[in-house]
Design a protein around this motif. Structure first.
Motif, PDB file in Angstrom:
ATOM      1  N   TRP A  73       0.854  -1.184   0.000  1.00  0.00           N
ATOM      2  CA  TRP A  73       0.000   0.000   0.000  1.00  0.00           C
ATOM      3  C   TRP A  73       0.894   1.240   0.000  1.00  0.00           C
ATOM      4  CZ3 TRP A  73      -4.889  -0.159  -1.206  1.00  0.00           C
ATOM      5  CH2 TRP A  73      -5.641  -1.311  -0.927  1.00  0.00           C
ATOM      6  N   SER A  83      -4.706   6.033  -0.383  1.00  0.00           N
ATOM      7  CA  SER A  83      -4.026   4.736  -0.485  1.00  0.00           C
ATOM      8  C   SER A  83      -4.100   4.211  -1.911  1.00  0.00           C
ATOM      9  CB  SER A  83      -4.652   3.734   0.475  1.00  0.00           C
ATOM     10  OG  SER A  83      -6.029   3.549   0.169  1.00  0.00           O
ATOM     11  N   LYS A  89      -2.859   0.678  -4.185  1.00  0.00           N
ATOM     12  CA  LYS A  89      -2.361  -0.690  -4.131  1.00  0.00           C
ATOM     13  C   LYS A  89      -1.419  -0.919  -5.311  1.00  0.00           C
ATOM     14  CE  LYS A  89      -4.164  -5.428  -3.704  1.00  0.00           C
ATOM     15  NZ  LYS A  89      -5.401  -6.249  -3.694  1.00  0.00           N
ATOM     16  N   VAL A 132      -2.950  -1.740   7.557  1.00  0.00           N
ATOM     17  CA  VAL A 132      -3.284  -2.095   6.177  1.00  0.00           C
ATOM     18  C   VAL A 132      -4.577  -2.899   6.072  1.00  0.00           C
ATOM     19  CG1 VAL A 132      -0.868  -2.074   5.485  1.00  0.00           C
ATOM     20  CG2 VAL A 132      -1.872  -4.197   6.330  1.00  0.00           C
ATOM     21  N   LEU A 173      -7.595  -0.888   4.693  1.00  0.00           N
ATOM     22  CA  LEU A 173      -7.375  -0.016   3.535  1.00  0.00           C
ATOM     23  C   LEU A 173      -8.070  -0.555   2.295  1.00  0.00           C
ATOM     24  CD1 LEU A 173      -3.615   1.051   3.838  1.00  0.00           C
ATOM     25  CD2 LEU A 173      -5.671   2.386   4.373  1.00  0.00           C
ATOM     26  N   GLU A 211      -8.569   0.672  -2.080  1.00  0.00           N
ATOM     27  CA  GLU A 211      -8.013   1.523  -3.125  1.00  0.00           C
ATOM     28  C   GLU A 211      -8.674   2.897  -3.086  1.00  0.00           C
ATOM     29  OE1 GLU A 211      -5.405   2.421  -6.150  1.00  0.00           O
ATOM     30  OE2 GLU A 211      -5.577   0.432  -5.231  1.00  0.00           O
TER      31      GLU A 211
END
Length: 351
Positions: free
Chosen positions: A290, A297, A299, A329, A332, A334
């Motif tokens: 990430w 954030s 990916k 993480v 999280l 996208e």
């Protein structure tokens, strides 16, 4: 009279009373920003240092055997002696062979005299051509017999095949030896060869001329420099190692064939991005990290290359210096808003 504010008004009043930084952080919380701990990615070379156990051998090494059986009449060497190529090491009793050489030589002389006499009459008809041809054949056979006798005589002497150092020997004058009797050894140890096995993944990183350092237990504080002189043509299918040979100059004559060595190789590699181990994640599509880009954030798919000192070298669409998430993480997604809490994780080890 007690006045009761609506809930939104209470929140707005509380936010207005906060200082600037705290106000921004509180606004992120209100907006659903995810708290994360981050670290800066760095660049690092994929250098590999290997230490492998190897075994030494002389560049030329033989066990000396006699060509024929017989009685030893002279031992012309001592253990540890330096000999040159062609030097006499041992003699066997050769009375019979010397007599055979003399007899064959006499037969050659007689055959030559007769052949020369017949040759002088060629064309006169005094001696038929058939008789002259027979005389020449006898001369040729006599010369072959003489050559064989000389070879048999030469076999009674054992010579050094190359320059080197003579090893131990139990042979003494008067002993009877056979073709299976080991007389001694000779080693040319001016250059020592060290054989060792390199794992298959590093095969592409080595080539003839690659520098190595070798350490022997007899000289623990001394390193002997050398270089790779040969690489085997195949990989062992069981161990998945390839046999490598290095040559080390032995000008001081400190090293001996059969010694063990710790062979050290430094193999430079490509430059990759380094991230903390905690930043590397695994999902359905493989590994990823990430990254924080413009407060959100992202990916990024990466391929782990090698782990080293709490970090991972990765290959992918990631550049050195980008901020990667190491904790937080799990929630999280996208494009999620994030807020950094705590101090950035230390990434100095990757440098």
């Amino acid at each position: 009279m007690l006045t009761i504010f609506p809930a939104p008004a209470l929140i707005l009043t509380a936010l207005l009373l906060l200082p600037g930084p705290a106000l921004a952080q509180a606004a992120q919380v209100a907006a659903g920003a995810m708290p994360v701990i981050v670290a800066a990615s760095t660049s690092a070379r994929d250098n590999v240092d290997l230490e492998i156990i190897g075994s030494g051998s002389a560049q030329h090494s033989v066990v000396i055997f006699p060509a024929v059986a017989g009685e030893v009449v002279e031992v012309a060497f001592v253990t540890g002696q330096a000999v040159r190529a062609g030097q006499v090491l041992l003699r066997l009793l050769d009375r019979q062979e010397r007599l055979a050489v003399e007899l064959a030589s006499a037969q050659v002389d007689a055959a030559k005299v007769l052949a020369d006499r017949y040759e002088a009459t060629r064309g006169t008809g005094a001696v038929p051509d058939r008789v002259l041809d027979e005389a020449l054949a006898v001369l040729r056979a006599a010369r072959i017999t003489l050559a064989q006798a000389r070879v048999a005589l030469a076999d009674r002497v054992v010579l050094a095949p190359f320059a080197g150092i003579v090893g131990l020997s139990d042979i003494e004058r008067g002993d009877r030896v056979t073709t299976g009797s080991a007389l001694t050894t000779i080693d040319d140890r001016r250059v020592l060869l060290i054989d060792f096995a390199v794992p298959e993944p590093y095969l592409a990183r080595i080539a003839p001329g690659h520098l190595i350092a070798a350490v022997n237990p007899a000289y623990p504080d001394r390193s002997f420099a050398g270089k790779v002189s040969g690489i085997d043509s195949r990989v062992d299918p069981v161990s998945r190692n390839v046999r490598v040979r290095a040559s080390v100059a032995n000008t001081a004559d400190l090293l001996r064939p059969g010694m063990s060595f710790a062979v050290r190789l430094s193999m430079p590699g490509k430059t990759f991005v380094s991230v903390p181990e905690l930043a590397l994640q695994w999902g359905r599509d493989g590994s990823f990290v990430w990254v924080i880009r413009e407060g959100k954030s992202a990916k990024v798919a990466v391929r782990p290359v090698r782990r080293t000192s709490g970090h991972v070298l990765v290959d992918g669409a990631l550049t050195s210096g980008e901020t990667v998430v190491v904790e937080g993480v799990q929630r999280l997604r996208e494009g999620s808003d994030v807020r950094v809490v705590g101090k950035p994780a230390d990434s100095s080890a990757a440098r």
